[in-house]
Design a protein around this motif. Structure first.
Motif, short mmCIF file in Angstrom:
data_model
loop_
_atom_site.label_atom_id
_atom_site.label_comp_id
_atom_site.label_asym_id
_atom_site.label_seq_id
_atom_site.Cartn_x
_atom_site.Cartn_y
_atom_site.Cartn_z
N ARG A 243 0.35 -0.68 0.74
CA ARG A 243 0.26 -0.58 0.13
C ARG A 243 0.56 1.18 0.23
O ARG A 243 2.00 1.41 0.48
CB ARG A 243 -0.62 0.12 1.29
N GLN A 244 0.12 2.13 -0.68
CA GLN A 244 1.18 3.68 -0.32
C GLN A 244 0.34 4.84 0.69
O GLN A 244 -0.80 4.45 0.39
CB GLN A 244 1.08 4.36 -1.83
N LEU A 245 1.26 5.33 0.87
CA LEU A 245 0.93 5.91 2.38
C LEU A 245 1.04 7.32 2.19
O LEU A 245 2.48 7.44 1.85
CB LEU A 245 1.06 5.52 3.99
N ALA A 246 0.53 8.21 2.55
CA ALA A 246 1.24 9.89 3.02
C ALA A 246 1.44 10.22 3.60
O ALA A 246 2.01 9.27 5.01
CB ALA A 246 0.26 10.14 2.67
N GLY A 248 2.90 10.97 7.70
CA GLY A 248 2.29 11.14 9.50
C GLY A 248 1.47 10.33 9.16
O GLY A 248 0.28 10.29 10.31
N GLU A 249 1.33 9.02 9.03
CA GLU A 249 0.40 7.92 8.79
C GLU A 249 1.42 7.09 9.59
O GLU A 249 2.39 6.76 8.96
CB GLU A 249 0.05 7.16 7.20
N PRO A 250 0.52 6.10 10.51
CA PRO A 250 0.82 5.03 11.45
C PRO A 250 0.42 3.80 10.78
O PRO A 250 0.58 3.66 9.92
CB PRO A 250 -0.19 5.04 12.77
N VAL A 251 1.56 3.17 10.88
CA VAL A 251 2.27 1.51 10.19
C VAL A 251 2.13 0.47 11.93
O VAL A 251 2.98 1.03 12.33
CB VAL A 251 3.18 1.63 9.26
N ALA A 255 1.21 2.88 16.59
CA ALA A 255 2.13 3.73 15.77
C ALA A 255 3.10 3.65 15.97
O ALA A 255 3.59 5.14 16.15
CB ALA A 255 0.89 4.91 15.81
N LEU A 258 5.49 6.13 12.05
CA LEU A 258 4.65 7.23 11.12
C LEU A 258 5.86 7.68 10.59
O LEU A 258 6.73 7.89 9.85
CB LEU A 258 4.95 8.49 12.69
N THR A 259 5.27 7.47 8.89
CA THR A 259 5.51 7.85 7.60
C THR A 259 6.40 8.76 7.49
O THR A 259 5.04 10.22 7.66
CB THR A 259 4.63 7.70 6.52
N THR A 263 5.10 6.65 1.68
CA THR A 263 5.65 5.63 1.44
C THR A 263 5.21 4.33 1.02
O THR A 263 4.00 4.52 1.14
CB THR A 263 6.21 5.47 3.09
#
Length: 362
Positions: A243-246, A248-251, A255, A258-259, A263
């Motif tokens: 998946r493609q995340l913007a 400031g997104e948690p993984v 959490a 944070l990207t 990412t």
């Protein structure tokens, strides 16, 4: 089928045993306790038996598993026996036995054995785990010889800090051992893997190669002899989701990651239920299709995440090496604040696939 698996390179295993024997200059036991440190004791013993001087296991259950599989080479019980009623089995299956306590000496004296035992008499030279005290040692030695139940005694001890080449503790233990053994007759067994690799001047007629058999270094720093080892286990799986995340997104759970920017995240079918360390931090190395990559987010039971942002060619089905020939188990262990011994021994649920030449066999 789930793609997680551990590939076991039996040629590398033999290479490492030959290196151990070269460094030892003599007899070397292959330590295959704890299911050969997670590598499969029976298959490892079968691969090594044509050239191994013998094997070492923790307990009689492990030894009997090898005998039932047809292994005829000498097998040493490193913890000896736990109950006196094990002695007939030890005699029947021709096992060698460590004796580390006076109650074991007494049990041998009382046992109606028909054939004499090969005993490895263990001294506590300073590790203070198991072993006879220095004052007890010559007394126990004499009692075993006088019992008529023992045909040969190997004099042994175990180093607590041989994996610290700059520490004098091993030499201190050697001095204690030599003082306790003064006047005693018998072959000596002192050197384990770190002592084999870093302490060539310590005398040892029998050596005990453990972690080095499996291609992992016992040292935190670079050590020349350890650089010659070949990794035996490759733990691998595949990417099952991308998946493609913007930014400031948690993984993952909690959490923890944070990207930092856009990412691309890959999900790998392997987690702590398979033995991968749950506390491995962000940035722990792994490889994807042969290219360096890094772990991100908290490891979960069945899955973990990898940053694919710099690997546009990677995607569903890409091969991920968690440790092996490209990502050393010692590197993963250091990042996860553990040791490669624990990584290997914690392995579970994943199938072991054995390689011995150009073909693979399960």
């Amino acid at each position: 089928m789930r793609p997680a698996r551990a590939l076991i390179d039996l040629q590398a295993l033999r290479h490492n045993y030959r290196l151990a024997r070269e460094l030892a200059g003599g007899n070397t036991l292959a330590v295959i306790k704890a299911d050969a440190y997670g590598h499969g004791a029976v298959r490892c013993a079968q691969a090594l038996e044509p050239e191994a001087d013998g094997f070492a296991v923790a307990c009689i259950e492990e030894a009997l598993q090898l005998r039932e599989a047809g292994i005829q080479a000498p097998i040493l019980l490193l913890e000896g026996f736990f109950e006196a009623d094990e002695l007939p089995l030890i005699e029947r299956h021709r096992l060698w036995c460590v004796v580390h306590a006076l109650w074991q000496v007494e049990a041998i004296e009382r046992s109606p054995l028909r054939s004499p035992l090969r005993v490895w008499l263990k001294l506590d030279s300073g590790m203070h785990r198991v072993g006879l005290a220095p004052a007890e040692y010559p007394v126990a030695h004499q009692r075993l010889l006088s019992s008529g139940k023992v045909d040969e005694i190997v004099l042994m001890s175990h180093f607590a800090r041989a994996d610290e080449p700059d520490c004098a503790s091993s030499l201190d233990q050697l001095a204690v051992f030599q003082a306790a053994c003064a006047g005693l007759v018998g072959a000596v067994s002192l050197r384990n893997s770190p002592a084999l690799l870093a302490w060539p001047d310590i005398p040892s007629d029998w050596t005990r190669a453990g972690i080095m058999l499996y291609g992992a270094t016992p040292f935190e720093q670079v050590q020349p002899a350890a650089e010659r080892l070949r990794p035996v286990m490759t733990l691998e799986s595949k990417i099952i989701s991308v998946r493609q995340l913007a930014a400031g997104e948690p993984v993952g759970y909690g959490a923890r990651f944070l990207t930092p920017g856009p990412t691309r995240v890959g999900v790998v079918a392997l987690g702590y239920a398979d033995g991968y360390p749950r506390h491995a931090p962000n940035g722990t190395p792994l490889s994807v299709d042969g290219h360096p990559a890094r772990l991100i987010g908290r490891v979960s039971m069945d899955m973990l995440m990898v940053d694919l942002s710099d690997l546009p060619q990677a995607g569903l089905g890409s091969r991920v090496e968690l440790w092996g020939k490209q990502v050393l188990a010692s590197e993963v262990a250091t990042r996860a604040a553990t040791i490669p011994y624990q990584l290997f021994c914690n392995l579970r649920r994943v199938p072991l696939l054995y390689r011995d030449g150009p073909t693979d066999a399960e």
